[in-house]
Design a protein around this motif. Structure first.
Motif, PDB file in Angstrom:
ATOM      1  N   GLY A 186       0.747  -1.304   0.184  1.00  0.00           N
ATOM      2  CA  GLY A 186      -0.047   0.139  -0.036  1.00  0.00           C
ATOM      3  C   GLY A 186       0.786   1.164  -0.084  1.00  0.00           C
ATOM      4  O   GLY A 186       0.384   2.280  -0.824  1.00  0.00           O
ATOM      5  N   ARG A 187       1.864   1.315   0.705  1.00  0.00           N
ATOM      6  CA  ARG A 187       2.733   2.378   0.786  1.00  0.00           C
ATOM      7  C   ARG A 187       3.646   2.667  -0.408  1.00  0.00           C
ATOM      8  O   ARG A 187       3.925   3.847  -0.689  1.00  0.00           O
ATOM      9  N   GLU A 188       3.603   1.672  -1.420  1.00  0.00           N
ATOM     10  CA  GLU A 188       4.217   1.783  -2.666  1.00  0.00           C
ATOM     11  C   GLU A 188       3.248   2.677  -3.801  1.00  0.00           C
ATOM     12  O   GLU A 188       3.979   3.509  -4.541  1.00  0.00           O
ATOM     13  N   MET A 189       2.018   2.873  -3.209  1.00  0.00           N
ATOM     14  CA  MET A 189       1.192   3.363  -3.884  1.00  0.00           C
ATOM     15  C   MET A 189       0.621   4.916  -3.267  1.00  0.00           C
ATOM     16  O   MET A 189       0.219   5.889  -3.916  1.00  0.00           O
ATOM     17  N   ASN A 190       0.578   4.880  -2.030  1.00  0.00           N
ATOM     18  CA  ASN A 190       0.166   6.066  -1.082  1.00  0.00           C
ATOM     19  C   ASN A 190       1.094   5.955   0.326  1.00  0.00           C
ATOM     20  O   ASN A 190       1.054   5.216   0.994  1.00  0.00           O
ATOM     21  N   LYS A 191       1.779   6.999   0.363  1.00  0.00           N
ATOM     22  CA  LYS A 191       2.749   6.875   1.319  1.00  0.00           C
ATOM     23  C   LYS A 191       2.049   7.127   2.676  1.00  0.00           C
ATOM     24  O   LYS A 191       2.648   6.827   3.891  1.00  0.00           O
ATOM     25  N   GLU A 192       0.586   7.469   2.870  1.00  0.00           N
ATOM     26  CA  GLU A 192      -0.255   7.702   3.942  1.00  0.00           C
ATOM     27  C   GLU A 192      -0.998   6.277   4.393  1.00  0.00           C
ATOM     28  O   GLU A 192      -1.693   6.303   4.925  1.00  0.00           O
ATOM     29  N   PHE A 193      -0.748   5.500   3.269  1.00  0.00           N
ATOM     30  CA  PHE A 193      -1.417   4.177   3.517  1.00  0.00           C
ATOM     31  C   PHE A 193      -1.312   3.684   5.021  1.00  0.00           C
ATOM     32  O   PHE A 193      -0.160   3.658   5.542  1.00  0.00           O
ATOM     33  N   LYS A 194      -2.580   3.028   5.593  1.00  0.00           N
ATOM     34  CA  LYS A 194      -2.545   2.486   6.905  1.00  0.00           C
ATOM     35  C   LYS A 194      -2.939   1.003   6.783  1.00  0.00           C
ATOM     36  O   LYS A 194      -3.591   0.282   5.790  1.00  0.00           O
ATOM     37  N   ALA A 195      -2.456   0.125   7.835  1.00  0.00           N
ATOM     38  CA  ALA A 195      -2.700  -1.297   8.028  1.00  0.00           C
ATOM     39  C   ALA A 195      -2.871  -1.206   9.135  1.00  0.00           C
ATOM     40  O   ALA A 195      -2.228  -0.933  10.335  1.00  0.00           O
ATOM     41  N   TRP A 196      -4.047  -2.080   9.353  1.00  0.00           N
ATOM     42  CA  TRP A 196      -4.608  -2.470  10.764  1.00  0.00           C
ATOM     43  C   TRP A 196      -4.525  -4.051  11.000  1.00  0.00           C
ATOM     44  O   TRP A 196      -5.219  -4.642  10.289  1.00  0.00           O
ATOM     45  N   VAL A 197      -4.297  -4.474  12.233  1.00  0.00           N
ATOM     46  CA  VAL A 197      -5.134  -5.743  12.821  1.00  0.00           C
ATOM     47  C   VAL A 197      -5.929  -5.191  13.934  1.00  0.00           C
ATOM     48  O   VAL A 197      -5.618  -4.569  14.942  1.00  0.00           O
ATOM     49  N   ALA A 198      -7.506  -5.607  13.836  1.00  0.00           N
ATOM     50  CA  ALA A 198      -8.416  -5.007  14.621  1.00  0.00           C
ATOM     51  C   ALA A 198      -8.970  -6.325  15.208  1.00  0.00           C
ATOM     52  O   ALA A 198      -9.776  -6.987  14.880  1.00  0.00           O
ATOM     53  N   PRO A 199      -8.623  -6.285  16.592  1.00  0.00           N
ATOM     54  CA  PRO A 199      -9.223  -7.389  17.327  1.00  0.00           C
ATOM     55  C   PRO A 199     -10.662  -7.305  17.864  1.00  0.00           C
ATOM     56  O   PRO A 199     -11.179  -6.059  18.186  1.00  0.00           O
ATOM     57  N   VAL A 200     -11.578  -8.230  17.764  1.00  0.00           N
ATOM     58  CA  VAL A 200     -12.779  -8.201  18.214  1.00  0.00           C
ATOM     59  C   VAL A 200     -13.000  -9.388  19.258  1.00  0.00           C
ATOM     60  O   VAL A 200     -12.323 -10.425  19.235  1.00  0.00           O
ATOM     61  N   VAL A 201     -13.692  -9.257  20.151  1.00  0.00           N
ATOM     62  CA  VAL A 201     -13.971 -10.290  21.261  1.00  0.00           C
ATOM     63  C   VAL A 201     -15.343 -10.159  21.595  1.00  0.00           C
ATOM     64  O   VAL A 201     -16.125  -9.130  21.522  1.00  0.00           O
ATOM     65  N   TRP A 202     -16.001 -11.538  21.660  1.00  0.00           N
ATOM     66  CA  TRP A 202     -17.404 -11.620  22.182  1.00  0.00           C
ATOM     67  C   TRP A 202     -17.565 -12.804  23.103  1.00  0.00           C
ATOM     68  O   TRP A 202     -16.715 -13.727  23.118  1.00  0.00           O
ATOM     69  N   LYS A 203     -18.676 -12.530  24.217  1.00  0.00           N
ATOM     70  CA  LYS A 203     -18.753 -13.284  25.041  1.00  0.00           C
ATOM     71  C   LYS A 203     -20.370 -13.850  25.095  1.00  0.00           C
ATOM     72  O   LYS A 203     -20.989 -12.566  25.253  1.00  0.00           O
TER      73      LYS A 203
END
Length: 431
Positions: A186-203
Motif C-alpha cells: 500500500g505504501r508503494e502507491m500511497n505514503k499515507e496508507f495504513k494497515a490495521w489488525v483490529a481485534p474483536v472479542v465476544w462473550k
C-alpha cells in the motif's frame, strides 16, 4: 489433490451477501419474533434462532472504533476470538455487516470445499476464503489483494475452536504477516496508507437458568460414552465425572494408576508425560523438547512419511490423543467457581472430541445447539496500527492477545457485577 485441498478464489455476490445478512440475523441468531417464545415453536431451531442469540450487546463506541479502521486508504484484518463453532461465523457476519459488508472471511476448507460444488459456489459467493492446511499461500495472497481494495479480511487468530469463552488462547501470526505485506504494498502507491489488525472479542451469556437443559445433555453424553453412575449432582459435577472417567481410560491405556484423590490437573500431566515419552521414542525426537515442539516434530514426521503404515497410524494416534487431552487447559483449573456457560462449553467440547458415529453427533459437531437463549456481548479492543508499530511479529501477537484477554475479562467482570452468571463450585479447581 482432491477438490477439498485446492484453493479457489471467492467470487463475492453483494446481493446474496445482503440477503444472507438478513437471514443470519433472523434465522441464525435472533429467531422469528412471535414464534421464538412459544412452546413447540421455540424447539425448532430455525424459528427460535439456530444459535439462539436473542440479544446483541455491541456498544456504539466499540462499533465506531472498528469502523474507523475500515475503508479507503487502509487495509484491515479483523481478528475475533474463537470460543464457539458455528456461532462464530454468525456473530462475525453480524459484526462485519455493520462495518465492512464486503469483508472476506476465512473458513475451514472442509466447509468451503468439502460439501460439493453447489455449496462451494454458495460459500465463494458469500466471500469465504478456504483455509487449506499446510498450503495457505494462495489464500494469503488473495487476502492481501482484497484488503488492498479497502475491504476487511476476517480470520480467527486462535485457529481452531477451544470452547473456552473466558480465555484467549495463543495467537497465530497470519493476520499480522498479511497486514505487514499489505502495508508494504500500500505504501508503494500511497505514503499515507495504513494497515490495521483490529481485534474483536465476544462473550456469550445465557439469559436465564438452563440447568435442566444442561442435565439432559449430560445424560446424553453419559449414555453415548457408556459412563455409568455419573448421573446426579450439579451439571458441573457430572461434567467433571465424565472427564475424569475419560481420563481414567487414557491412564489405563498408558498403563498408569492414578493416586486416589489426585486432582485432575495432576493426573492429566502424568498421562501427557507418558504419551510424550512414547511419541518422542516413536519419531526419534531429540531430548529436551517441550510438548508443543514435540507435536510440531510429529506432524512433520507424518508429512514426510518416514515409516510404514502401522507406525504412522500409531504416531498419528499418539499425536491426536495428546492434543485431545490438552484441550482441557490450565484455564479450567484456575477458578474456584464455574458458570453455566463454562459447563456448557465443557459439554460441547466433550461431544466434539468423543461423541462420534451417529447422525446426531455429526450434526452437533457442525451445528452445536445451545442450552438456552443467550446474549452476545461484543467489544472491540484498541486496534493495532501496523503503520505506527515498530516491534516484531511475536511482540505484536503478545500485544494483541493482551488486549483481547483484557477485553474478555472486562466483559466477564461487568456481567458478574450485575449478577449475570449462575455458578457452581468448580470440581476442576486446582490451587
Amino acid at each position: 489433490m482432491g477438490r477439498i485441498d485446492v484453493f479457489v478464489a471467492p467470487r463475492p455476490n453483494p446481493a446474496l451477501i445482503n440477503v444472507m445478512t438478513i437471514v443470519n440475523r433472523i434465522v441464525m441468531l435472533r429467531g422469528v419474533p412471535g414464534f421464538r417464545d412459544f412452546l413447540l415453536f421455540n424447539r425448532l431451531a430455525g424459528l427460535r434462532g439456530v444459535a439462539n442469540v436473542r440479544h446483541i450487546d455491541f456498544p456504539a463506541a466499540d462499533q465506531q472504533r472498528l469502523q474507523a479502521c475500515c475503508g479507503a486508504g487502509q487495509a484491515t484484518f479483523i481478528t475475533p476470538n474463537h470460543p464457539e463453532f458455528f456461532t462464530d461465523w454468525m456473530i462475525d457476519k453480524e459484526v462485519v455487516s455493520r462495518v465492512s459488508p464486503l469483508a472476506a472471511s476465512w473458513a475451514t476448507h472442509g466447509v468451503v470445499n468439502g460439501l460439493g460444488r453447489p455449496m462451494q459456489k454458495f460459500w465463494l459467493a458469500n466471500n469465504l476464503i478456504a483455509q487449506i492446511p499446510g498450503n495457505n499461500e494462495a489464500a494469503k495472497a488473495h487476502s492481501v489483494d482484497w484488503a488492498l481494495q479497502s475491504h476487511g479480511v476476517l480470520l480467527h487468530p486462535e485457529g481452531g475452536v477451544g470452547w473456552h469463552g473466558n480465555f484467549v488462547g495463543p495467537l497465530l501470526p497470519g493476520a499480522v504477516e498479511m497486514g505487514l505485506e499489505a502495508l508494504q504494498r500500500g505504501r508503494e502507491m500511497n505514503k499515507e496508507f495504513k494497515a490495521w489488525v483490529a481485534p474483536v472479542v465476544w462473550k456469550l451469556a445465557f439469559t436465564g437458568n438452563v440447568e435442566p437443559a444442561l442435565a439432559r445433555e449430560c445424560a446424553y453424553v453419559e449414555k453415548s460414552l457408556k459412563i455409568e453412575g455419573a448421573a446426579g449432582g450439579s451439571p458441573s459435577e457430572r461434567v467433571y465425572r465424565i472427564y475424569s472417567t475419560l481420563l481414567s481410560r487414557d491412564e489405563q491405556a498408558c498403563g498408569l494408576t492414578a493416586e486416589e484423590g489426585a486432582p485432575y490437573a495432576v493426573r492429566q500431566q502424568s498421562v501427557l508425560a507418558e504419551l510424550g515419552r512414547q511419541l518422542a521414542a516413536a519419531i526419534a525426537a531429540g531430548p529436551g523438547l517441550d510438548m508443543a515442539e514435540l507435536l510440531r516434530h510429529s506432524r512433520r514426521w507424518l508429512r514426510e512419511g518416514k515409516a510404514d503404515a502401522d507406525e504412522q497410524k500409531r504416531v498419528r494416534k499418539l499425536t491426536e490423543t495428546i492434543q485431545r487431552i490438552q484441550r482441557v487447559g490450565p484455564w479450567a483449573f484456575a477458578d474456584q467457581t464455574i458458570t453455566q456457560e463454562e459447563t456448557a462449553e465443557h459439554l460441547k467440547r466433550i461431544r466434539n472430541d468423543y461423541c462420534k458415529g451417529t447422525l446426531r453427533d455429526t450434526i452437533n459437531r457442525f451445528i452445536p445447539q445451545p442450552a438456552g437463549p443467550r446474549c452476545a456481548h461484543i467489544r472491540v479492543p484498541e486496534p493495532l496500527g501496523l503503520h505506527a508499530y515498530g516491534g516484531s511479529i511475536d511482540e505484536a501477537l503478545v500485544v494483541l492477545r493482551s488486549r483481547m484477554q483484557e477485553a474478555v475479562t472486562g466483559i466477564v467482570a461487568e456481567l458478574q457485577a450485575g449478577g449475570g452468571f449462575i455458578s457452581y463450585p468448580n470440581p476442576f479447581y486446582h490451587r
